[in-house]
Design an enzyme around this catalytic site. Structure first.
Site, PDB file in Angstrom:
ATOM      1  N   ASP A  71       4.728   0.578  12.149  1.00 51.26           N
ATOM      2  CA  ASP A  71       3.514  -0.052  11.594  1.00 51.26           C
ATOM      3  C   ASP A  71       3.360  -1.497  12.021  1.00 51.26           C
ATOM      4  O   ASP A  71       2.350  -2.122  11.709  1.00 51.26           O
ATOM      5  CB  ASP A  71       3.527   0.021  10.065  1.00 51.26           C
ATOM      6  CG  ASP A  71       3.323   1.442   9.594  1.00 51.26           C
ATOM      7  OD1 ASP A  71       3.483   1.698   8.389  1.00 51.26           O
ATOM      8  OD2 ASP A  71       3.024   2.308  10.431  1.00 51.26           O
ATOM      9  N   LYS A 118       0.851  -1.212   0.000  1.00 50.65           N
ATOM     10  CA  LYS A 118       0.000   0.000   0.000  1.00 50.65           C
ATOM     11  C   LYS A 118       0.878   1.251   0.000  1.00 50.65           C
ATOM     12  O   LYS A 118       0.691   2.161  -0.801  1.00 50.65           O
ATOM     13  CB  LYS A 118      -0.878   0.005   1.236  1.00 50.65           C
ATOM     14  CG  LYS A 118      -1.502   1.352   1.581  1.00 50.65           C
ATOM     15  CD  LYS A 118      -2.423   1.306   2.771  1.00 50.65           C
ATOM     16  CE  LYS A 118      -1.729   1.581   4.061  1.00 50.65           C
ATOM     17  NZ  LYS A 118      -1.600   2.996   4.447  1.00 50.65           N
ATOM     18  N   ASN A 119       1.884   1.276   0.875  1.00 49.13           N
ATOM     19  CA  ASN A 119       2.661   2.507   1.068  1.00 49.13           C
ATOM     20  C   ASN A 119       3.714   2.731  -0.001  1.00 49.13           C
ATOM     21  O   ASN A 119       4.406   3.747   0.016  1.00 49.13           O
ATOM     22  CB  ASN A 119       3.283   2.536   2.467  1.00 49.13           C
ATOM     23  CG  ASN A 119       2.214   2.742   3.526  1.00 49.13           C
ATOM     24  OD1 ASN A 119       1.065   3.034   3.204  1.00 49.13           O
ATOM     25  ND2 ASN A 119       2.569   2.538   4.780  1.00 49.13           N
ATOM     26  N   CYS A 154      -4.910  12.434  12.785  1.00 50.05           N
ATOM     27  CA  CYS A 154      -5.577  11.122  12.732  1.00 50.05           C
ATOM     28  C   CYS A 154      -5.392  10.490  14.107  1.00 50.05           C
ATOM     29  O   CYS A 154      -4.784  11.061  15.006  1.00 50.05           O
ATOM     30  CB  CYS A 154      -4.995  10.275  11.621  1.00 50.05           C
ATOM     31  SG  CYS A 154      -3.425   9.543  12.029  1.00 50.05           S
ATOM     32  N   ARG A 191       0.355  14.463  12.931  1.00 52.62           N
ATOM     33  CA  ARG A 191       0.761  14.233  11.542  1.00 52.62           C
ATOM     34  C   ARG A 191       0.946  15.545  10.757  1.00 52.62           C
ATOM     35  O   ARG A 191       0.342  15.768   9.731  1.00 52.62           O
ATOM     36  CB  ARG A 191      -0.244  13.341  10.823  1.00 52.62           C
ATOM     37  CG  ARG A 191      -0.682  12.107  11.556  1.00 52.62           C
ATOM     38  CD  ARG A 191       0.393  11.051  11.719  1.00 52.62           C
ATOM     39  NE  ARG A 191       0.817  10.465  10.464  1.00 52.62           N
ATOM     40  CZ  ARG A 191       0.191   9.462   9.854  1.00 52.62           C
ATOM     41  NH1 ARG A 191      -0.922   8.987  10.360  1.00 52.62           N
ATOM     42  NH2 ARG A 191       0.667   8.961   8.731  1.00 52.62           N
ATOM     43  N   ARG A 206      -8.528  -0.459   4.752  1.00 51.82           N
ATOM     44  CA  ARG A 206      -7.640   0.533   4.150  1.00 51.82           C
ATOM     45  C   ARG A 206      -6.279  -0.076   3.825  1.00 51.82           C
ATOM     46  O   ARG A 206      -5.571   0.391   2.956  1.00 51.82           O
ATOM     47  CB  ARG A 206      -7.447   1.703   5.112  1.00 51.82           C
ATOM     48  CG  ARG A 206      -8.727   2.445   5.405  1.00 51.82           C
ATOM     49  CD  ARG A 206      -8.440   3.718   6.108  1.00 51.82           C
ATOM     50  NE  ARG A 206      -7.335   4.402   5.449  1.00 51.82           N
ATOM     51  CZ  ARG A 206      -6.735   5.463   5.971  1.00 51.82           C
ATOM     52  NH1 ARG A 206      -7.107   5.934   7.133  1.00 51.82           N
ATOM     53  NH2 ARG A 206      -5.741   6.043   5.332  1.00 51.82           N
TER      54      ARG A 206
HETATM   55  C1  EPZ Z   1       4.259   6.977   6.479  1.00 51.59           C
HETATM   56  O1  EPZ Z   1       3.470   8.005   7.045  1.00 51.59           O
HETATM   57  C2  EPZ Z   1       3.340   5.765   6.347  1.00 51.59           C
HETATM   58  N1  EPZ Z   1       2.220   6.092   5.458  1.00 51.59           N
HETATM   59  C3  EPZ Z   1       2.815   5.364   7.731  1.00 51.59           C
HETATM   60  O2  EPZ Z   1       2.041   4.187   7.577  1.00 51.59           O
HETATM   61  C4  EPZ Z   1       4.015   5.052   8.631  1.00 51.59           C
HETATM   62  O3  EPZ Z   1       3.548   4.757   9.920  1.00 51.59           O
HETATM   63  C5  EPZ Z   1       4.954   6.263   8.674  1.00 51.59           C
HETATM   64  O4  EPZ Z   1       5.352   6.635   7.343  1.00 51.59           O
HETATM   65  C6  EPZ Z   1       6.215   5.990   9.486  1.00 51.59           C
HETATM   66  O5  EPZ Z   1       6.897   4.901   8.941  1.00 51.59           O
HETATM   67  C7  EPZ Z   1       2.426   6.095   4.124  1.00 51.59           C
HETATM   68  O6  EPZ Z   1       3.525   5.845   3.642  1.00 51.59           O
HETATM   69  C8  EPZ Z   1       1.245   6.425   3.264  1.00 51.59           C
HETATM   70  P1  EPZ Z   1       6.263  10.359   8.538  1.00 51.59           P
HETATM   71  P2  EPZ Z   1       4.040   9.517   7.068  1.00 51.59           P
HETATM   72  O7  EPZ Z   1       6.121  11.619   7.746  1.00 51.59           O
HETATM   73  O8  EPZ Z   1       4.913   9.756   5.888  1.00 51.59           O
HETATM   74  C9  EPZ Z   1       6.697  13.742  11.811  1.00 51.59           C
HETATM   75  C10 EPZ Z   1       0.179   2.799   7.826  1.00 51.59           C
HETATM   76  O9  EPZ Z   1      -0.261   2.239   8.821  1.00 51.59           O
HETATM   77  N2  EPZ Z   1       6.560  14.699  10.693  1.00 51.59           N
HETATM   78  O10 EPZ Z   1       7.438   9.466   8.252  1.00 51.59           O
HETATM   79  O11 EPZ Z   1       2.896  10.418   7.293  1.00 51.59           O
HETATM   80  C11 EPZ Z   1       5.408  12.969  12.063  1.00 51.59           C
HETATM   81  O12 EPZ Z   1       4.568  13.703  12.929  1.00 51.59           O
HETATM   82  C12 EPZ Z   1       0.640   4.244   7.911  1.00 51.59           C
HETATM   83  O13 EPZ Z   1       0.313   2.276   6.697  1.00 51.59           O
HETATM   84  C13 EPZ Z   1       6.696  16.052  10.952  1.00 51.59           C
HETATM   85  O14 EPZ Z   1       6.909  16.460  12.088  1.00 51.59           O
HETATM   86  O15 EPZ Z   1       4.943   9.488   8.375  1.00 51.59           O
HETATM   87  C14 EPZ Z   1       5.895  11.689  12.711  1.00 51.59           C
HETATM   88  O16 EPZ Z   1       6.084  11.898  14.096  1.00 51.59           O
HETATM   89  C15 EPZ Z   1       0.363   4.821   9.288  1.00 51.59           C
HETATM   90  N3  EPZ Z   1       6.584  16.936   9.919  1.00 51.59           N
HETATM   91  C16 EPZ Z   1       7.255  11.463  12.059  1.00 51.59           C
HETATM   92  O17 EPZ Z   1       7.625  12.714  11.442  1.00 51.59           O
HETATM   93  C17 EPZ Z   1       6.350  16.533   8.625  1.00 51.59           C
HETATM   94  O18 EPZ Z   1       6.286  17.394   7.714  1.00 51.59           O
HETATM   95  C18 EPZ Z   1       7.238  10.396  10.971  1.00 51.59           C
HETATM   96  O19 EPZ Z   1       6.188  10.737  10.082  1.00 51.59           O
HETATM   97  C19 EPZ Z   1       6.202  15.148   8.387  1.00 51.59           C
HETATM   98  C20 EPZ Z   1       6.322  14.242   9.423  1.00 51.59           C
END
Ligand code: EPZ
Length: 415
Positions: free
Chosen positions: A304, A22-23, A116, A121, A396
């Protein structure tokens, strides 16, 4: 509102085929916006999120058609670079259209995703990167409004590792003028899969999978014909399903090298695991040993998989500690596991799990995608009938999970 009914206590055995990731599929679908023409993206899992993404593309004038597990996309007609709130709020990954739209059309209006269940996020790093590439970015009435005549390459440093932030900016940089360096980039396999798709489209990218990614912008890209990699989180979920039911399962169409942290931890918990290039054989042991887990960016233990391994630890012979370092509120499954008799205390981002001999089936509620997977795993092991509500969360991220589990001998059905 459908629910899933599980009569627990059955040992799983047999073979299961893993679906596309998915990701990885979602950013690769977004990449089809980067050039006109007909794209074929194969091995796209049949998930609610993929359908939602298709609707977002359609809303912009792009046509998409599903042919079995392939998505055929024609982005020639891209006209309206907008992603509306009613679609974006159901799937945060919609933010991945931002980079490609600004790169291809010079402008975009994308709803802020909002928070969420697992955390706030924010997408500040996505927006910081776009500004570094020369876009003007503002927030108007809950929407990101971005524009740029032509993006120019830049050196972008991420002070927090972000998976979709890295993906968004890698796509934007592919059409920028000059070189872009992404420093402290995410190293998840999904990044490498996206980079391989972009390279097939004619992009020049080095270092994907490491924390420094260099992109040389090009004038134009060409349509892709790309096959998405297997889903490492679905794979890990089935590894734990075999371990928690003391079963013996052969997982096929997977990529074990993407799961080193998960396989080493489930082995430490006592399961017998043997791998080949594309398969994982998992045999559970009656006694489950406790673990200490810290979720980290790849290649560390994936956040995850945190909820899923907590279900296994709920039945361990001893006390386990799980430290969730990525998201601030990713323990929503704890209260539901407690309803099934698990002995879990949380303190901030740390959970202490005292193993119990048996979980007792109960009516429980899914709160987010991976939490619903952990409840299924607990239900497979619990004595009696577990009923899980709000399973739209599950749809999802998992394709045909009841069919796959019942083919392995689980007594599971959706009503
Ligand atoms: C991706 O989300 C995945 N989703 C998530 O999977 C996964 O849990 C996550 O990466 C971490 O591995 C997809 O790829 C569609 P991040 P993402 O940006 O990109 C902070 C699932 O279950 N952050 O790596 O949204 C954020 O708050 C989903 O399949 C900022 O502060 O995660 C978090 O604490 C859930 N500012 C950390 O970074 C930003 O601009 C990691 O978030 C972006 C992120």
């Amino acid at each position: 509102m459908k629910s899933i009914f599980i009569n627990g206590g059955k040992k799983l055995s047999g073979e299961v085929l893993i679906s596309g990731a998915k990701n990885a599929a979602l950013p690769i679908l977004a990449a089809s916006l980067l050039c006109e023409g007909k794209h074929r993206i194969a091995n796209v899992p049949r998930l609610a999120d993929a359908t939602t993404f298709g609707r977002i593309l359609q809303n912009m004038g792009v046509t998409f058609e599903r042919q079995d597990s392939d998505m055929l996309i024609d982005s020639t007609g891209l006209g309206n670079p907008e992603a509306p709130y009613d679609l974006v709020r159901t799937m945060r990954a919609s933010v991945l259209v931002l980079g490609p739209l600004v790169a291809r059309m010079g402008r975009a209006r994308v709803s802020l995703p909002g928070g969420c269940a697992i955390g706030a996020r924010p997408i500040n790093l996505h927006l910081m990167g776009l500004e570094k590439l020369g876009a003007s970015v503002s927030i108007e009435h809950g929407y990101v409004v971005a524009s740029a005549k032509r993006l120019r390459g830049a050196h972008i440093y991420f002070d927090t590792v972000t998976v979709t932030g890295t993906e968004n900016l890698m796509m934007a940089a592919a059409l920028a003028e000059g070189e872009t360096v992404l420093e402290n980039a995410a190293r998840e396999p999904e990044i490498t899969d996206l980079a391989n798709a972009l390279i097939q489209m004619g992009a020049t990218i080095e270092g994907a999978g490491t924390d420094i990614i260099r992109i040389q912008g090009v004038e134009k890209l060409k349509p892709m014909d790309y096959t998405v990699m297997p889903d490492r989180i679905e794979t890990g979920t089935f590894v734990i399903a075999a371990a928690i039911t003391n079963g013996s399962v052969l997982i096929k169409n997977c990529f074990p090298a993407h799961l080193d942290a998960v396989l080493s931890k489930v082995t430490e918990a006592g399961a017998a695991i043997t791998v080949t290039d594309g398969t994982i054989q998992v045999t559970g042991q009656r006694e489950i040993k406790p673990l200490n887990i810290k979720t980290l960016e790849y290649p560390g233990f994936p956040t995850d998989m945190q909820a899923q391994i907590m279900s296994l630890m709920a039945l361990a012979d001893g006390t386990s500690v799980i430290n969730e370092t990525i998201f601030e509120n990713r323990f929503t499954h704890v209260a539901e596991l407690r309803r099934m008799g698990a002995d879990i205390q949380t303190e901030g981002r740390t959970a202490i799990i005292k193993g119990v001999p048996m979980l007792s089936a109960a009516p429980v509620m899914a709160t987010d995608l991976r939490a619903s997977a952990s409840l299924i795993l607990a239900g497979l092991a619990a004595e009696g009938q577990t009923v899980i509500s709000r399973i739209y969360h599950l749809d999802r991220g998992y394709e045909n999970i009841e069919q796959k589990l019942s083919a392995l001998g689980a007594d599971i059905r959706r009503v």
